[in-house]
Design an enzyme around this catalytic site. Structure first.
Site, mmCIF file in Angstrom:
data_model
loop_
_atom_site.group_PDB
_atom_site.id
_atom_site.type_symbol
_atom_site.label_atom_id
_atom_site.label_comp_id
_atom_site.label_asym_id
_atom_site.label_seq_id
_atom_site.Cartn_x
_atom_site.Cartn_y
_atom_site.Cartn_z
ATOM 1 N N HIS A 180 30.344 40.492 63.775
ATOM 2 C CA HIS A 180 30.305 39.270 62.951
ATOM 3 C C HIS A 180 29.758 39.654 61.578
ATOM 4 C CE1 HIS A 180 30.065 34.895 62.225
ATOM 5 N NE2 HIS A 180 29.080 35.251 61.413
ATOM 6 N N CYS A 181 30.531 39.349 60.545
ATOM 7 C CA CYS A 181 30.144 39.723 59.182
ATOM 8 C C CYS A 181 29.709 38.480 58.419
ATOM 9 C CB CYS A 181 31.313 40.403 58.463
ATOM 10 S SG CYS A 181 30.923 40.855 56.752
ATOM 11 N N PRO A 182 28.442 38.383 58.024
ATOM 12 C CA PRO A 182 27.996 37.204 57.262
ATOM 13 C C PRO A 182 28.631 37.126 55.879
ATOM 14 C CG PRO A 182 26.259 38.861 57.354
ATOM 15 C CD PRO A 182 27.338 39.320 58.293
ATOM 16 N N ASN B 256 31.513 35.275 56.465
ATOM 17 C CA ASN B 256 31.188 34.105 57.291
ATOM 18 C C ASN B 256 32.170 33.959 58.445
ATOM 19 O OD1 ASN B 256 29.784 31.746 58.024
ATOM 20 N ND2 ASN B 256 31.244 30.446 56.942
ATOM 21 N N ASN B 257 32.426 35.075 59.135
ATOM 22 C CA ASN B 257 33.369 35.031 60.249
ATOM 23 C C ASN B 257 33.235 36.311 61.060
ATOM 24 O OD1 ASN B 257 35.362 34.063 61.902
ATOM 25 N ND2 ASN B 257 37.027 34.243 60.406
#
Length: 299
Positions: free
Chosen positions: A156-158, A161-162
């Protein structure tokens, strides 16, 4: 079937009472599935906004501090078009990575009707996620931020945002590539601009005062260097993950390979599309990844 350590760890999921299909809410109707995918996470939204602001800041410094004041119009036009094209592709890739369903498994599909539709044979096993009440396909993992199980979830990559998963990995790879390219381009232009200003009068090489110009260029240089290193490493990691057909989570957990091994070229085509073309570099071209196989739920 040989019981691997992973299977032993998940033996509780083999028990019929563990599935508890009667406690699962049926999956949403098809009308709700067509809605735009967007994760309502405060930290992720803030990171995504900061990403866009940093790109706009870089564009501001490149155009108004370095290119517009330059007396070499050919240099300014070529570099302006190149930088803004790469920046546009980077933001478009970020937009697609953020708003594309990464491969979410329908919530609450661990119903009696769905399990019966799989037509399980004796000895076949399905796994249920106790957090989102879904039957997990092979290689799917639950994301605590997205609150869904994601097929081939890498991480999950902030910043987007996904989750990075089966359906949006191409856009994430393009995002890291284009950010690395504009960072490198900005660093090269800053170097040339400093050399030009040292030879000329500082008041003639920028529309701003010399102290302001130096501060803006130093901030851009720091930003570009930081993101060049970060996105280059991430880009290399993602390409390696695609070529080996092993997600970041699978590498971290050292999960045993239970899927067919393919060539690196086949793995690349599975993510970017077939055949190789300029569409591989376009965030607007959607790779044809086919429909999910219902029997991928079965082990």
């Amino acid at each position: 079937m040989m019981i691997t350590p992973i299977h032993r760890f998940r033996d509780i999921e083999r028990k019929p009472e563990y599935l508890q299909p009667d406690k699962c809410v049926p999956p949403p109707s098809h009308s709700s599935l067509g809605k735009m995918w967007f994760i309502r996470d405060g930290c992720g939204i803030a990171c995504a906004v900061v990403t866009w602001m940093l790109v706009f800041y870089a564009d501001f410094v490149v155009l108004l501090v370095m290119l517009v004041p330059s007396r070499d119009y050919v240099y300014s036009v070529i570099n302006g078009i190149l930088f803004n094209t790469l920046a546009f592709l980077a933001l478009a890739s970020h937009f697609r990575a953020m708003l594309t369903d990464p491969g979410a498994v329908p919530k609450g599909n661990a119903t009696k009707e769905f399990i019966e539709s799989l037509q399980l044979k004796p000895g076949q096993v399905v796994y249920k996620c106790p957090k989102c009440c879904s039957i997990k396909p092979d290689r799917a993992h639950h994301c605590s931020v997205c609150k869904r199980c994601i097929r081939k979830m890498d991480h999950h990559c902030p910043w987007v945002n996904n989750c990075v998963g089966e359906n949006n990995q191409k856009y994430f790879v393009l995002f890291t590539m284009y950010i690395a390219l504009i960072s490198l381009h900005a660093l090269i232009m800053v170097g040339f601009h400093f050399l030009y200003c040292f030879e000329e009068d500082w008041t003639k090489c920028s529309s701003f005062s010399p102290p302001t110009t130096v501060i803006l260029l130093i901030l851009l240089c720091f930003e570009a260097l930081l993101f060049l290193i970060f996105t280059s490493v991430m880009f290399g990691t993602q390409v390696h993950s695609i070529c080996t057909d092993e997600t970041g989570i699978e590498q971290l957990k050292k999960e045993e390979r239970r899927w067919a091994k393919k060539t690196k070229w086949m793995n690349m085509k599975a993510v970017f599309g077939h055949p190789f073309s300029i569409a591989w570099l376009s965030p607007f071209a959607t790779p044809d990844q086919g429909k999910a196989d219902p029997y991928q739920y079965v082990v």
